[in-house]
Design a protein around this motif. Sequence first.
Motif, PDB file in Angstrom:
ATOM      1  N   ARG A 179      47.338  44.503   4.299  1.00 52.13           N
ATOM      2  CA  ARG A 179      48.780  44.237   4.292  1.00 52.13           C
ATOM      3  C   ARG A 179      49.126  42.834   4.776  1.00 52.13           C
ATOM      4  O   ARG A 179      50.134  42.609   5.429  1.00 52.13           O
ATOM      5  N   GLY A 180      48.281  41.862   4.479  1.00 56.92           N
ATOM      6  CA  GLY A 180      48.551  40.495   4.885  1.00 56.92           C
ATOM      7  C   GLY A 180      48.168  40.172   6.308  1.00 56.92           C
ATOM      8  O   GLY A 180      48.504  39.090   6.806  1.00 56.92           O
ATOM      9  N   TYR A 181      47.441  41.078   6.982  1.00 58.34           N
ATOM     10  CA  TYR A 181      47.014  40.858   8.361  1.00 58.34           C
ATOM     11  C   TYR A 181      45.493  40.856   8.435  1.00 58.34           C
ATOM     12  O   TYR A 181      44.821  41.661   7.766  1.00 58.34           O
ATOM     13  N   LEU A 182      44.953  39.959   9.259  1.00 55.17           N
ATOM     14  CA  LEU A 182      43.547  39.991   9.618  1.00 55.17           C
ATOM     15  C   LEU A 182      43.377  40.871  10.845  1.00 55.17           C
ATOM     16  O   LEU A 182      44.136  40.746  11.814  1.00 55.17           O
ATOM     17  N   ALA A 183      42.396  41.755  10.814  1.00 55.14           N
ATOM     18  CA  ALA A 183      42.037  42.548  11.988  1.00 55.14           C
ATOM     19  C   ALA A 183      40.924  41.806  12.706  1.00 55.14           C
ATOM     20  O   ALA A 183      39.823  41.639  12.172  1.00 55.14           O
ATOM     21  N   LEU A 184      41.199  41.335  13.923  1.00 55.90           N
ATOM     22  CA  LEU A 184      40.266  40.513  14.690  1.00 55.90           C
ATOM     23  C   LEU A 184      39.980  41.168  16.036  1.00 55.90           C
ATOM     24  O   LEU A 184      40.742  42.011  16.500  1.00 55.90           O
ATOM     25  N   ALA A 185      38.866  40.766  16.656  1.00 53.71           N
ATOM     26  CA  ALA A 185      38.512  41.281  17.980  1.00 53.71           C
ATOM     27  C   ALA A 185      37.807  40.194  18.766  1.00 53.71           C
ATOM     28  O   ALA A 185      37.078  39.367  18.197  1.00 53.71           O
ATOM     29  N   ASP A 186      38.000  40.175  20.062  1.00 56.79           N
ATOM     30  CA  ASP A 186      37.347  39.220  20.949  1.00 56.79           C
ATOM     31  C   ASP A 186      35.949  39.741  21.284  1.00 56.79           C
ATOM     32  O   ASP A 186      35.812  40.787  21.923  1.00 56.79           O
ATOM     33  N   GLY A 194      24.590  32.686   9.341  1.00 58.39           N
ATOM     34  CA  GLY A 194      24.911  33.779   8.436  1.00 58.39           C
ATOM     35  C   GLY A 194      26.319  34.263   8.674  1.00 58.39           C
ATOM     36  O   GLY A 194      27.079  33.707   9.460  1.00 58.39           O
ATOM     37  N   TRP A 195      26.638  35.330   8.002  1.00 63.27           N
ATOM     38  CA  TRP A 195      27.966  35.911   8.108  1.00 63.27           C
ATOM     39  C   TRP A 195      27.836  37.278   8.760  1.00 63.27           C
ATOM     40  O   TRP A 195      27.215  38.180   8.207  1.00 63.27           O
ATOM     41  N   ALA A 196      28.418  37.417   9.957  1.00 62.95           N
ATOM     42  CA  ALA A 196      28.386  38.717  10.598  1.00 62.95           C
ATOM     43  C   ALA A 196      29.207  39.713   9.790  1.00 62.95           C
ATOM     44  O   ALA A 196      28.816  40.862   9.615  1.00 62.95           O
ATOM     45  N   ARG A 197      30.361  39.260   9.301  1.00 68.43           N
ATOM     46  CA  ARG A 197      31.219  40.092   8.459  1.00 68.43           C
ATOM     47  C   ARG A 197      31.930  39.184   7.475  1.00 68.43           C
ATOM     48  O   ARG A 197      32.329  38.074   7.821  1.00 68.43           O
ATOM     49  N   ARG A 198      32.103  39.679   6.271  1.00 69.62           N
ATOM     50  CA  ARG A 198      32.876  38.945   5.270  1.00 69.62           C
ATOM     51  C   ARG A 198      33.731  39.948   4.519  1.00 69.62           C
ATOM     52  O   ARG A 198      33.362  41.110   4.364  1.00 69.62           O
ATOM     53  N   GLY A 199      34.849  39.492   4.026  1.00 70.53           N
ATOM     54  CA  GLY A 199      35.696  40.373   3.235  1.00 70.53           C
ATOM     55  C   GLY A 199      36.822  39.600   2.584  1.00 70.53           C
ATOM     56  O   GLY A 199      37.097  38.447   2.915  1.00 70.53           O
ATOM     57  N   TRP A 200      37.474  40.265   1.658  1.00 73.83           N
ATOM     58  CA  TRP A 200      38.597  39.661   0.928  1.00 73.83           C
ATOM     59  C   TRP A 200      39.900  39.872   1.699  1.00 73.83           C
ATOM     60  O   TRP A 200      40.075  40.868   2.368  1.00 73.83           O
ATOM     61  N   PHE A 201      40.769  38.908   1.538  1.00 66.98           N
ATOM     62  CA  PHE A 201      42.076  38.947   2.202  1.00 66.98           C
ATOM     63  C   PHE A 201      43.120  38.418   1.229  1.00 66.98           C
ATOM     64  O   PHE A 201      42.892  37.431   0.519  1.00 66.98           O
ATOM     65  N   PHE A 202      44.249  39.108   1.183  1.00 71.97           N
ATOM     66  CA  PHE A 202      45.339  38.649   0.335  1.00 71.97           C
ATOM     67  C   PHE A 202      46.530  38.333   1.222  1.00 71.97           C
ATOM     68  O   PHE A 202      47.062  39.226   1.892  1.00 71.97           O
ATOM     69  N   PRO A 203      46.964  37.061   1.289  1.00 69.12           N
ATOM     70  CA  PRO A 203      48.017  36.665   2.229  1.00 69.12           C
ATOM     71  C   PRO A 203      49.368  37.237   1.862  1.00 69.12           C
ATOM     72  O   PRO A 203      49.680  37.496   0.705  1.00 69.12           O
ATOM     73  N   ASN A 204      50.173  37.443   2.895  1.00 71.87           N
ATOM     74  CA  ASN A 204      51.526  37.951   2.732  1.00 71.87           C
ATOM     75  C   ASN A 204      52.502  36.905   3.273  1.00 71.87           C
ATOM     76  O   ASN A 204      52.565  36.665   4.466  1.00 71.87           O
ATOM     77  N   TYR A 205      53.254  36.268   2.370  1.00 72.91           N
ATOM     78  CA  TYR A 205      54.184  35.218   2.765  1.00 72.91           C
ATOM     79  C   TYR A 205      55.601  35.776   2.995  1.00 72.91           C
ATOM     80  O   TYR A 205      56.495  35.034   3.285  1.00 72.91           O
TER      81      TYR A 205
END
Length: 400
Positions: free
Chosen positions: A104-111, A389-400
């Motif tokens: 939904r236009g949001y990245l889910a991130l974690a520290d 390397g990439w620990a995680r990769r994925g597609w994202f669709f921005p929401n303006y």
Amino acid sequence: MAGGGRGGTGWSSLPADLLLAIFALLSSDADRVRFRAVCAAWATAAAAWCPRPWLVGSRTDRSGRGGGTVSSFWLFRPAGAGAALLRPFAATVPEGLDYLSSSRGYLALADPSVSPKAVVLVNPVTGRRVRLPPIGFFKRWLDVTTVVLSADPGGAAEWAAVAVGFPTTSLAYYSSAAGAWARLDFAAPGYAGVEHYSGRFYVAFGSRICALEADGDAPAVIPLERVDDDGADGSDDEPKLPGGSGRRVVETHLVECDGQLLLVSVHDDVVYSSDDDMGGLAVDEGGSKGGGDARAVEVHRVEWLWDGLVRLVRETDLGRNALFLGRNRAFALSAAEFPACRVNCVYLVDRQGHPDGVVRVLDLENPWACREETICPDDATGGSASSAGWARRGWFFPNY
């Protein structure tokens, strides 16, 4: 903004096509956000602009360290070129956070340095952040793969989220009204796909599809009974490819496409016995740049019957659409609106966690046409590319 022209016309009265052309030339997301905030006419013109999908990921070294470095790429197709490319750009992502997934236009991130870890939702375009509480009953946080939202937290009065770990031992359900996570038992030995479709969450693993019943204080995952055309009861949760050959499903995705719910399965090390076995399969035999094991993607439309029954119908034609698959929420885009996409193809993020990770573009219509592409992200790391390397990769669709 009040006046400025003859006949009482002003900046807000500029033609929509001119405004859209100006909007498309802006170099940063911050400028696009400001553009939309000027007035209703400018916001309406900007709404017609079709943003490009991103590839997002957290980089790590071979020892698993180095998290919190997020790289991002536009998917674009140069004028006159047949192949799409991944162009690096600097997205506005908070430093020190690992990428988990997007929705939904949001990245889910974690520290990665905080325990227990908690998800923060970030809209990299607007800068909006939504902090979610820790999920205390998830023990394997480093393997969280998916966080799917029911709606935009910035615009919905109430919304919900489902978080999935890998391998799947349970799901977590979050309600904005309750402000807490609830555990949903869903034992499965691998990767599960989640989608919010027609007002409800659905989860799938292999050929098993379940509905999430969120009413009350104890949400539950309810299996849907499947009816096959051949009279089988659909009890095989991990089907092989047609003809009884090939390896089992390694990834499952649920995708909404043109108002339909699709069940998409990724198969590994494909072995086929005849041309008939390949109908409706997008295949990459690992011969393209970057090498690797064979992959096949199989698509079924979920046909809703009576009394909670469903039937899986093989789909070989996505029309003008393309599917974007990664170990996060999958989605579909129309090439008519997004020219960078190839029609009736699957953009598959492959080799998670490996330095030579690629994006495979598989053709659903004709697997023998050798039209598959391999897109290798280039994040301009120079000599460090061989050890990062990439620990995680994925597609994202921005929401303006």
